[in-house]
Write a protein that holds these residues in place. Sequence first.
Motif, PDB file in Angstrom:
ATOM      1  N   GLN A   5       0.823  -1.184   0.056  1.00 28.86           N
ATOM      2  CA  GLN A   5      -0.019  -0.116   0.027  1.00 28.86           C
ATOM      3  C   GLN A   5       0.754   1.420   0.144  1.00 28.86           C
ATOM      4  OE1 GLN A   5      -2.932   0.139   3.242  1.00 28.86           O
ATOM      5  NE2 GLN A   5      -3.991   1.658   2.339  1.00 28.86           N
ATOM      6  N   GLN A  36      -7.462   3.235  -5.409  1.00 26.40           N
ATOM      7  CA  GLN A  36      -7.771   2.098  -4.430  1.00 26.40           C
ATOM      8  C   GLN A  36      -8.670   1.149  -5.313  1.00 26.40           C
ATOM      9  OE1 GLN A  36      -6.689   1.629  -1.736  1.00 26.40           O
ATOM     10  NE2 GLN A  36      -8.145  -0.030  -1.069  1.00 26.40           N
ATOM     11  N   ARG A  71      -6.811  -0.967  -7.358  1.00 24.91           N
ATOM     12  CA  ARG A  71      -5.725  -1.936  -6.448  1.00 24.91           C
ATOM     13  C   ARG A  71      -6.780  -2.959  -6.101  1.00 24.91           C
ATOM     14  NH1 ARG A  71      -3.894  -1.803  -0.799  1.00 24.91           N
ATOM     15  NH2 ARG A  71      -1.864  -2.804  -0.720  1.00 24.91           N
ATOM     16  N   GLU A  72      -8.006  -2.773  -5.802  1.00 27.57           N
ATOM     17  CA  GLU A  72      -8.958  -3.858  -5.248  1.00 27.57           C
ATOM     18  C   GLU A  72      -9.421  -4.607  -6.468  1.00 27.57           C
ATOM     19  OE1 GLU A  72     -12.145  -1.489  -3.483  1.00 27.57           O
ATOM     20  OE2 GLU A  72     -11.144  -1.274  -1.621  1.00 27.57           O
TER      21      GLU A  72
END
Length: 247
Positions: free
Chosen positions: A161, A168, A171-172
């Motif tokens: 991170q 985000q 990234r998820e």
Amino acid sequence: MSLDFEIFKPQGRLASHIQAIWSVSVASDTVQTVHKQLLSDAGTGVTFILQNEVQMDGEWQSPGVLLLPVSTLAHQVCLPPGTVMAGVRFHPAVSYQLFGQRLAQPLRIEGDHPLASLALATFESLQAAHSPSARMVALYHWCQDLIAAYEPQDVSHIIHQERATISQRQRERQFQKWLGITPKHYQRIIRVRQTLEQLRAQPNISLSDLALEQGFADQAHMTRECQQIARMTPKQFVRKRKKPNRL
């Protein structure tokens, strides 16, 4: 000593893809089966079972080459007398970068699997090796060939991170594709592993101090997380470490 376990952590180019190369054997005159607890690390691996059947999470596996799924819970491996194994542990998401798939269970590498030509030849050379160091040298060269052939991306900037350079949501999505878990779940796994590794090094540390150092709300929170992810509490971990035939 009944158990011979050796581990090598590569440096240089391989270090960004490979956590460790390892070899383990159990003396044939050992009276009892050796039990090994493997902490979850969100990584994957390739295991070469060279001699004897071994039990992995309650399932018996015969000699051969196994590609392992993402590790989200602790695993139990039982090694009967005469067992010889070796393997490679990848960093999180590397296996997907190499093979383009995320496994739900161990996959035996054979037949037309893309890895078969490299892995099965290495399996034969490992069976012919007569020492842990010879096995790890053979695996080191196999890793070099594997990385050169597949050229996996370095995705550490997404996994970690503090280095993330994407949104985000992106990234998820990547975590779900590569690991099948959320970034938050990944952080829980890593925190539990770090907690138990510290407890391994300092078995007499105060559990309340350990919980504080590792960022848990309190000792009870740490205990719940360890129970869920490592399948044992910190106190149970220390007790198991004091028993014979444990790594």
